[in-house]
Design a protein around this motif. Sequence first.
Motif, PDB file in Angstrom:
ATOM      1  N   LEU A 177       0.811  -1.219   0.000  1.00 35.94           N
ATOM      2  CA  LEU A 177       0.000   0.000   0.000  1.00 35.94           C
ATOM      3  C   LEU A 177       0.843   1.268   0.000  1.00 35.94           C
ATOM      4  O   LEU A 177       0.333   2.340  -0.303  1.00 35.94           O
ATOM      5  CB  LEU A 177      -0.936  -0.001   1.212  1.00 35.94           C
ATOM      6  CG  LEU A 177      -2.008  -1.086   1.204  1.00 35.94           C
ATOM      7  CD1 LEU A 177      -2.786  -1.082   2.511  1.00 35.94           C
ATOM      8  CD2 LEU A 177      -2.959  -0.882   0.033  1.00 35.94           C
ATOM      9  N   ALA A 178       2.108   1.153   0.370  1.00 37.93           N
ATOM     10  CA  ALA A 178       3.072   2.264   0.336  1.00 37.93           C
ATOM     11  C   ALA A 178       2.754   3.332   1.362  1.00 37.93           C
ATOM     12  O   ALA A 178       3.476   3.514   2.346  1.00 37.93           O
ATOM     13  CB  ALA A 178       3.150   2.872  -1.062  1.00 37.93           C
ATOM     14  N   SER A 179       1.676   4.083   1.185  1.00 36.37           N
ATOM     15  CA  SER A 179       1.350   5.187   2.076  1.00 36.37           C
ATOM     16  C   SER A 179       0.893   4.681   3.437  1.00 36.37           C
ATOM     17  O   SER A 179       0.011   3.809   3.524  1.00 36.37           O
ATOM     18  CB  SER A 179       0.248   6.053   1.462  1.00 36.37           C
ATOM     19  OG  SER A 179      -0.256   6.971   2.408  1.00 36.37           O
ATOM     20  N   GLU A 180       1.485   5.211   4.505  1.00 35.64           N
ATOM     21  CA  GLU A 180       1.074   4.831   5.854  1.00 35.64           C
ATOM     22  C   GLU A 180      -0.375   5.212   6.115  1.00 35.64           C
ATOM     23  O   GLU A 180      -1.134   4.463   6.737  1.00 35.64           O
ATOM     24  CB  GLU A 180       1.982   5.525   6.875  1.00 35.64           C
ATOM     25  CG  GLU A 180       3.426   5.085   6.821  1.00 35.64           C
ATOM     26  CD  GLU A 180       4.318   5.953   7.689  1.00 35.64           C
ATOM     27  OE1 GLU A 180       4.716   5.489   8.767  1.00 35.64           O
ATOM     28  OE2 GLU A 180       4.605   7.095   7.289  1.00 35.64           O
ATOM     29  N   THR A 181      -0.765   6.389   5.629  1.00 28.77           N
ATOM     30  CA  THR A 181      -2.122   6.866   5.866  1.00 28.77           C
ATOM     31  C   THR A 181      -3.154   5.985   5.177  1.00 28.77           C
ATOM     32  O   THR A 181      -4.173   5.616   5.774  1.00 28.77           O
ATOM     33  CB  THR A 181      -2.268   8.319   5.376  1.00 28.77           C
ATOM     34  OG1 THR A 181      -1.269   9.135   5.996  1.00 28.77           O
ATOM     35  CG2 THR A 181      -3.641   8.865   5.721  1.00 28.77           C
ATOM     36  N   SER A 182      -2.910   5.628   3.919  1.00 29.74           N
ATOM     37  CA  SER A 182      -3.851   4.777   3.200  1.00 29.74           C
ATOM     38  C   SER A 182      -3.919   3.387   3.812  1.00 29.74           C
ATOM     39  O   SER A 182      -5.006   2.787   3.899  1.00 29.74           O
ATOM     40  CB  SER A 182      -3.465   4.685   1.722  1.00 29.74           C
ATOM     41  OG  SER A 182      -2.184   4.099   1.576  1.00 29.74           O
ATOM     42  N   MET A 183      -2.769   2.878   4.261  1.00 29.57           N
ATOM     43  CA  MET A 183      -2.770   1.556   4.877  1.00 29.57           C
ATOM     44  C   MET A 183      -3.607   1.545   6.148  1.00 29.57           C
ATOM     45  O   MET A 183      -4.442   0.660   6.375  1.00 29.57           O
ATOM     46  CB  MET A 183      -1.344   1.119   5.202  1.00 29.57           C
ATOM     47  CG  MET A 183      -1.283  -0.214   5.940  1.00 29.57           C
ATOM     48  SD  MET A 183       0.288  -0.489   6.751  1.00 29.57           S
ATOM     49  CE  MET A 183      -0.133  -1.830   7.856  1.00 29.57           C
ATOM     50  N   VAL A 184      -3.399   2.554   7.006  1.00 33.35           N
ATOM     51  CA  VAL A 184      -4.135   2.623   8.271  1.00 33.35           C
ATOM     52  C   VAL A 184      -5.622   2.809   8.022  1.00 33.35           C
ATOM     53  O   VAL A 184      -6.465   2.159   8.659  1.00 33.35           O
ATOM     54  CB  VAL A 184      -3.578   3.760   9.150  1.00 33.35           C
ATOM     55  CG1 VAL A 184      -4.476   3.983  10.368  1.00 33.35           C
ATOM     56  CG2 VAL A 184      -2.165   3.446   9.610  1.00 33.35           C
ATOM     57  N   SER A 185      -5.981   3.697   7.087  1.00 35.85           N
ATOM     58  CA  SER A 185      -7.393   4.001   6.852  1.00 35.85           C
ATOM     59  C   SER A 185      -8.152   2.782   6.326  1.00 35.85           C
ATOM     60  O   SER A 185      -9.321   2.584   6.667  1.00 35.85           O
ATOM     61  CB  SER A 185      -7.520   5.168   5.871  1.00 35.85           C
ATOM     62  OG  SER A 185      -7.005   4.825   4.599  1.00 35.85           O
ATOM     63  N   VAL A 186      -7.505   1.966   5.508  1.00 32.84           N
ATOM     64  CA  VAL A 186      -8.177   0.808   4.924  1.00 32.84           C
ATOM     65  C   VAL A 186      -8.159  -0.390   5.862  1.00 32.84           C
ATOM     66  O   VAL A 186      -9.154  -1.116   5.981  1.00 32.84           O
ATOM     67  CB  VAL A 186      -7.524   0.435   3.573  1.00 32.84           C
ATOM     68  CG1 VAL A 186      -8.093  -0.864   3.034  1.00 32.84           C
ATOM     69  CG2 VAL A 186      -7.740   1.555   2.558  1.00 32.84           C
ATOM     70  N   SER A 187      -7.039  -0.604   6.541  1.00 32.99           N
ATOM     71  CA  SER A 187      -6.865  -1.850   7.292  1.00 32.99           C
ATOM     72  C   SER A 187      -7.280  -1.772   8.756  1.00 32.99           C
ATOM     73  O   SER A 187      -7.673  -2.795   9.334  1.00 32.99           O
ATOM     74  CB  SER A 187      -5.410  -2.302   7.212  1.00 32.99           C
ATOM     75  OG  SER A 187      -4.542  -1.327   7.787  1.00 32.99           O
TER      76      SER A 187
END
Length: 316
Positions: free
Chosen positions: A225-235
């Motif tokens: 997912l690369a981006s920390e923010t996108s990973m946290v928001s989705v997972s």
Amino acid sequence: LPILGVAASFGLGPKSTLAKGLILAVTFSATLNDKTILGSTPAILAHSLITEHGKVTLLWSQWFIAYLPLGIANLLAIWWYIRKFYKPEKEEMPGGLAAWRDQLAALGPWSSAEKRAAFWTGLAIVLWSTDKLHHQGPGIIGMGVGLAATLPVIGAIKMDDLKKVNFFIVLFMGTALSMAEVLRETGAVGVLSQAMFGMIEPWMTSLSNATWVLYWSGFVAHIVLASETSMVSVSMPVIMKFAADTGLSALPMGLIWSMATGGKLFIYQSLVLIAGYTFNSYNAKEIAKIGAFFLFFQFVVLLLIVNFYWPLLGIH
């Protein structure tokens, strides 16, 4: 820029080992410890999703105390690593301590704006760390102090400063939070939970085992997912759903998953590393080396605090 100034004080340039080591120390300290304090975008987002989807209360002070040993260990380890593998060309600045004092004196006294900025920053930290007493969330405190800092006379920020702020980050945060809400409302979070944890659920029999599974699963997910923010928001909503379905505590699982984004091997995985890379002092190979070291170092420390420190705080 201050680091390059320090290197220049030693008579060295931005390509020197001293400058490279200092820039690596600052950038990696920032990207490692922005999870241990509720101050970075991924940490604030993780906190919001844990409290909302996990249905738990998580104070700023609780977050800080829970990660405190890891934060201290990171700082000591980064100091040791840089001193060992990036030995500076010069151990002392020309002129010694007297030269440092002369440069400090040349900066002059603090301006009134700098004093006001220090006051509001200190007040925010005090209010955040004492939220157990007044029960005001970190977001409310941040908004209040931020608004006060823009007021005439008592504020430290002028209109010209506000014009330089990138407000798109606010929209980005709102979008990330909205995506997590969409997953919950549509029921997609349940599908993702089954897909992510269907095979590893038998290993999640205790918090100790969950630490192994969550940390390394989070590391792999972060690469994709690369981006920390996108990973946290989705997972993170998926993690909270899995905790509710299996009867495991949502709070420690959320904290472990949040820290799983700390391990990095590639520059693209962190905006902080990208910013440091723009100074052209380190390369991708060096990031991979130091990243691999801290990937395993943080896991060992996290395993220790989960099993021995968190139970003392009632997190188990």
